[in-house]
Design an enzyme around this catalytic site. Structure first.
Site, PDB file in Angstrom:
ATOM      1  N   GLY A 220       4.761   4.832   1.868  1.00 52.80           N
ATOM      2  CA  GLY A 220       4.548   5.721   0.985  1.00 52.80           C
ATOM      3  C   GLY A 220       3.265   6.428   1.252  1.00 52.80           C
ATOM      4  O   GLY A 220       2.804   6.513   2.421  1.00 52.80           O
ATOM      5  N   SER A 221       2.490   6.557   0.264  1.00 53.40           N
ATOM      6  CA  SER A 221       1.194   7.466   0.063  1.00 53.40           C
ATOM      7  C   SER A 221       0.064   6.885   0.895  1.00 53.40           C
ATOM      8  O   SER A 221      -0.868   7.398   1.352  1.00 53.40           O
ATOM      9  CB  SER A 221       0.828   8.076  -1.267  1.00 53.40           C
ATOM     10  OG  SER A 221       1.615   8.678  -1.862  1.00 53.40           O
TER      11      SER A 221
END
Lengths: 491, 461
Positions: A220-221
């Site tokens: 993810g981020s």
């Protein structure tokens, strides 16, 4: 008829010579490999009857052999069982060895060639041969902090936490939940062992999986630090360079698809700085940057941080990946999603800790290791680990800028839960969703102190109570990272 | 025959004294092995060892005396070799008996005593063969009888009631309390049948042909017999699921065909047919396929590779000099006393012992082939060569299977594996080889001197 008989005698000679070669191969050339095979009962029987060396954290054993009164004379014991299960592995009569019990077996069992002199002395003095000891790089407090943090998570949570020393690669903590108790597999009650084995293997949560090194999940981020690094290295961006912001990204090849931010919000304007983009974890920015860098450049940067190779061989580990198959060209939306750590990007917690560590360490990616010192049974040091640089993942300048940007994330952005007063902490949150019916993964990567990094951490939590935005992801995984850092830097 | 037979002027010595010395040496080795087993596994020499040793001394001395009196010119090396191998086999079986007692108590299955009993019966058969077959050439008269007997023996296990399937192979016959493997005896009958048949037909089979790449290939119409042999061996494979015997029978026929005709083309044809049959079998039968898989990929260990891998572990654990008799763990390997006895030897006697055993087999084969070279008649030559090659093939198939040279198939290790049929049949083979050797080395009966003016010759009998 004598000629063919002579020919046949040569043929028979060839047959017998092939048998002679085969036994020579098995009993001489290949013997050591065969003896080292997992599950080789002959070797295990003998090793079980030997005083196996301890595995030490500090001066305390986390695995040791204690005398017992049965046919094998020694029982392998793990005083902190579950706490170090991912690291020690198990030493089982029926199921062989795993993790360090396997990779350090030659020392622990005493069969290592460097212990040859000891063996000869034992033989002459008719003492039972003993194994050497293995001391680990693990920090006891950090390991406890990690395990307690994971244990305090809501009931169904699965997760892992790993911490390394960015300047050396020494692993300071490595644990996961759910885990298992290696004592039940080391028991001499073999039917209980096989019951436990069946139970552990039948468990859908895979308690025997080393989640720090074997479980690859979409980062993810947190992967945005890699994308940011690529943009700074390949496109020459600076922390204050203006990048694309806004609330959604579409581009040629996207069709009707639009890449949006988490929660659907705006990133604080259509033109923002790179630092701002990382602070608010702007999907639009990093999707756009990934497309500007291109698939090859992104792959190259990910690999420079250690993707596509097994990060450590002392415990079982799997490589992390940017795409499933580097030879397949990504569609534009897929490339944009890859830039924010989705699509086929998947990484182990150890890999994310390594990338974070390289940023903190001036760009130098260090080889992670668990064993600091190997000693013979009479405590003579046989080997001391030397830190080993894999490569410079990014330039020193990029590392310094990115490190400061990550400090800003903790100070002003989504990373607030990891802030420690009086210490400059850098970090990045992440929340990744694999499929709609599974809970999202909450990630947090972090390092501290920024001016003289002592620890880099990656924490991942998989739980149904994870919110679907970065902030709640940070709230779940951030405190664990924070307590590990505090344990290491002594706060 | 392309080379002349040895001149009748060569007079061979009987060498019975040498045989006696070698037999004594063999007995020393074997009795030492019995004692080592007892000391290694029990820290003392159990009373049973004395019984075993006495039996073995009686067997060895009897064998030697029998040969001394009814085959005085026979090869002097074969008997000592066979006594050594047979004795080492008993020692190993006894060793695994002791391990089984440790594991499952005093009522565990015991094989060493029975193996000695089978050896005594084997000796009886040995004597009977030497007494009945005073001249091996007489066997040629019964060529087709032996062919028929071989055929019946091969069919027996497939018959209902008496035929029995054990461990997946239908190669057993159960009569009362005994189970026998008729295939072991079929091997001898087939060798005699092939020898008799090929001596008569070899000119036809060797005659016309086409030359291709420097090798004479037979005509299509001469392929009949080899095709029949091929089909029969495929039948053994399909209906009895016995890969090893199938390979052995076909290999034996092809080799004897080659020796009889002196045409290497037959080897090419035979190898091609064999490879075709093997490929067909590998694709068609799951049990063949799984054997090949186990051979190529023994790791990770699964149920189908467990035995093979345990054998490899055992040999590796033995290393150069072995764990010592009684001090390894050969009982871990399934059938460590029969099919896998070679792995057990490798574990406890080490690479040195394993190589010694292979060399002893090689010597037996060499003495057999030498007998074939010396033999004066074509039938005897073919028979001796066939018997010697059958031992070589059998050892190669079983030891090669255990050591991963070829896929594992079920055959017994001659003289060593536990099993009555194998012991009986192999002692009979040695009797035949000794008889042929005795005939070949014996000075020819003197009829010629009458025509020569100078010469009477004293022949010692």
């Amino acid at each position: 008829m004598n000629r063919p008989i002579r020919v046949m005698s040569l043929v028979c000679l060839a047959l017998f010579v092939s048998l002679l070669l085969a036994v020579n191969y098995i009993q001489f050339v290949d013997a050591e490999t065969l003896n080292a095979k997992n599950g080789n009962r002959r070797v295990i029987d003998e090793e079980f009857s030997r005083e196996r060396g301890p595995i030490l954290v500090g001066d305390r054993p986390i695995a040791e052999s204690v005398p017992v009164d049965d046919q094998w004379q020694f029982q392998r014991r793990y005083p902190d069982g579950k706490l170090y299960a991912d690291i020690t592995g198990y030493f089982s009569y029926t199921y062989g060895r795993s993790a360090l019990e396997q990779s350090q077996n030659s020392i622990l069992s005493g069969s290592d060639s460097r212990l040859f002199v000891n063996r000869v002395v034992d033989l002459i003095g008719s003492n039972q041969p003993r194994g050497g000891s293995v001391s680990l790089t693990v920090n006891r407090k950090a390991q406890r902090a990690a395990a307690e943090g994971l244990a305090d998570l809501p009931g169904d949570a699965k997760g892992a936490a790993v911490a390394i020393d960015p300047s050396t690669g020494a692993v300071l903590a490595m644990t996961g939940t759910p885990t298992y108790n290696p004592n039940v597999l080391a028991s001499h009650d073999l039917s209980a062992v096989s019951d436990a084995w069946e139970r552990l293997n039948a468990n859908d949560n895979q308690p025997m999986l080393n989640r720090s090194t074997q479980q690859s999940l979409p980062p993810g981020s947190t992967f945005k630090i890699v994308t940011a690094a690529a943009a700074m290295e390949k496109l020459g961006l600076k922390p204050d360079s203006t990048v694309k912001g806004g609330s959604s990204l579409s581009a040629p090849g996207f069709g009707s698809y639009e890449l949006v931010n988490q929660g659907g919000g705006n990133c604080g304007g259509n033109k923002i700085t790179l630092t701002q983009a990382l602070e608010v974890s702007c999907n639009v920015t990093f999707g756009d940057l990934a497309m500007q860098v291109g698939q090859a450049g992104m792959q190259e940067q990910a690999d420079a941080f250690g993707f596509s190779r097994r990060p450590i061989d002392q415990v079982p580990s799997n490589p992390s990946q940017f795409t499933q198959d580097p030879d397949v060209e990504l569609e534009p939306p897929q490339l944009a999603q890859s830039g924010i750590g989705q699509f086929e990007v998947s990484a182990t917690p150890l890999q994310m800790a390594m990338a974070t560590g390289a940023i903190a360490n001036g760009g130098a990616l260090m080889q992670p290791y668990l064993v600091s010192t190997v000693r013979s049974p009479d405590l003579k040091t046989i080997e001391t680990a030397e830190p080993e640089k894999i490569r410079d993942a990014i330039s020193g300048g990029t590392a310094a800028s990115l490190s400061q940007m990550m400090v800003d994330v903790v100070d002003n952005g989504t990373g607030a839960p990891a802030a420690i007063s009086g210490v400059e902490v850098g970090g990045k949150t992440g929340t990744a969703q694999s499929t709609p019916d599974r809970p999202p993964y909450a990630w947090f990567v972090s390092f501290a102190p920024a001016d003289d990094p002592k620890v880099a951490v990656a924490v991942v939590v998989e739980s149904s109570s994870t919110g679907r935005d970065d902030i709640s992801g940070g709230r779940l995984a951030g405190p664990i990272a924070k307590s590990i850092i505090e344990a290491v830097i002594g706060r | 025959m392309s080379t002349p037979t040895p001149s009748s002027a060569v007079v061979y010595r009987k060498r019975r004294g040498a045989e006696a010395v070698l037999v004594a040496l063999a007995l020393c080795i074997v009795i030492a092995a019995f004692c080592a087993v007892g000391l290694g596994a029990r820290d003392k020499i159990p009373g049973f060892v004395v019984g075993l040793s006495v039996c073995l001394v009686v067997i060895a001395v009897a064998t030697h005396l029998v040969v001394r009196f009814i085959a005085p010119y026979a090869d002097p090396v074969l008997v000592p070799l066979v006594v050594t191998l047979n004795g080492l086999g008993v020692a190993m079986i006894y060793r695994i008996d002791l391990a089984e007692i440790d594991k499952s108590g005093a009522d565990a299955n015991q094989f060493a005593g029975r193996q000695v009993l089978w050896t005594v019966l084997g000796l009886a058969l040995f004597v009977a063969v030497l007494l009945i077959v005073r001249d091996h050439r007489k066997l040629q008269r019964f060529t087709y009888t032996f062919g028929l007997v071989a055929f019946v023996l091969l069919l027996l296990p497939l018959l209902p009631v008496i035929g029995t399937e054990i461990n997946g192979a239908r190669i057993w016959v159960r009569v009362g309390a005994f189970s026998l493997q008729p295939g072991e005896f079929a091997k001898i009958c087939l060798a005699i049948f092939f020898a008799g048949y090929l001596v008569v037909k070899r000119d036809a089979l060797a005659l016309a042909g086409r030359r291709f790449m420097g090798i004479d290939f037979p005509r299509g119409r001469d392929l009949g017999p080899i095709l029949v042999a091929w089909l029969v061996s495929l039948g053994v494979l399909v209906f009895q699921r016995d890969l090893g015997s199938s390979l052995l029978f076909f290999g034996l026929f092809v080799v004897m065909l080659y020796i009889a005709t002196e045409r290497p083309g037959w080897l090419v044809v035979g190898t091609t047919l064999f490879l075709g049959g093997a490929t067909f079998a590998a694709m068609t039968f799951s049990h063949v396929q799984s054997r090949i898989d186990a051979w190529l990929h023994p790791f990770p260990v699964s149920d189908s590779t467990f035995q093979l891998v345990q054998g490899l572990y055992g040999m590796a654990w033995g290393g150069l000099l072995g764990r010592g008799l009684g001090q390894g763990s050969p009982e871990i390997t399934p059938f460590g006393y029969s099919d896998f006895i070679f792995a057990s030897i490798g574990e406890e006697l080490g690479l040195a012992g394993a190589m010694a055993v292979i060399l002893m087999y090689a010597l037996i084969v060499e003495r057999g082939l030498r007998t074939a070279l010396l033999c004066r008649d074509a039938f005897g030559k073919l028979l001796a060569a066939g018997l010697a090659v059958s031992i070589a093939l059998q050892v190669f198939v079983v030891v090669g299977g255990v050591t991963r040279v070829i896929p594992l198939t079920g055959l017994t290790t001659p003289f060593m594996s536990y099993g009555g049929s194998s012991i009986l049949a192999n002692w009979a083979i040695i009797a035949l080889l000794l008889r042929i050797s005795d005939q070949s080395r014996r000075p020819p009966p003197e009829s010629a001197p009458l025509q020569m003016d100078d010469a009477t010759q004293v022949v010692k009998l």
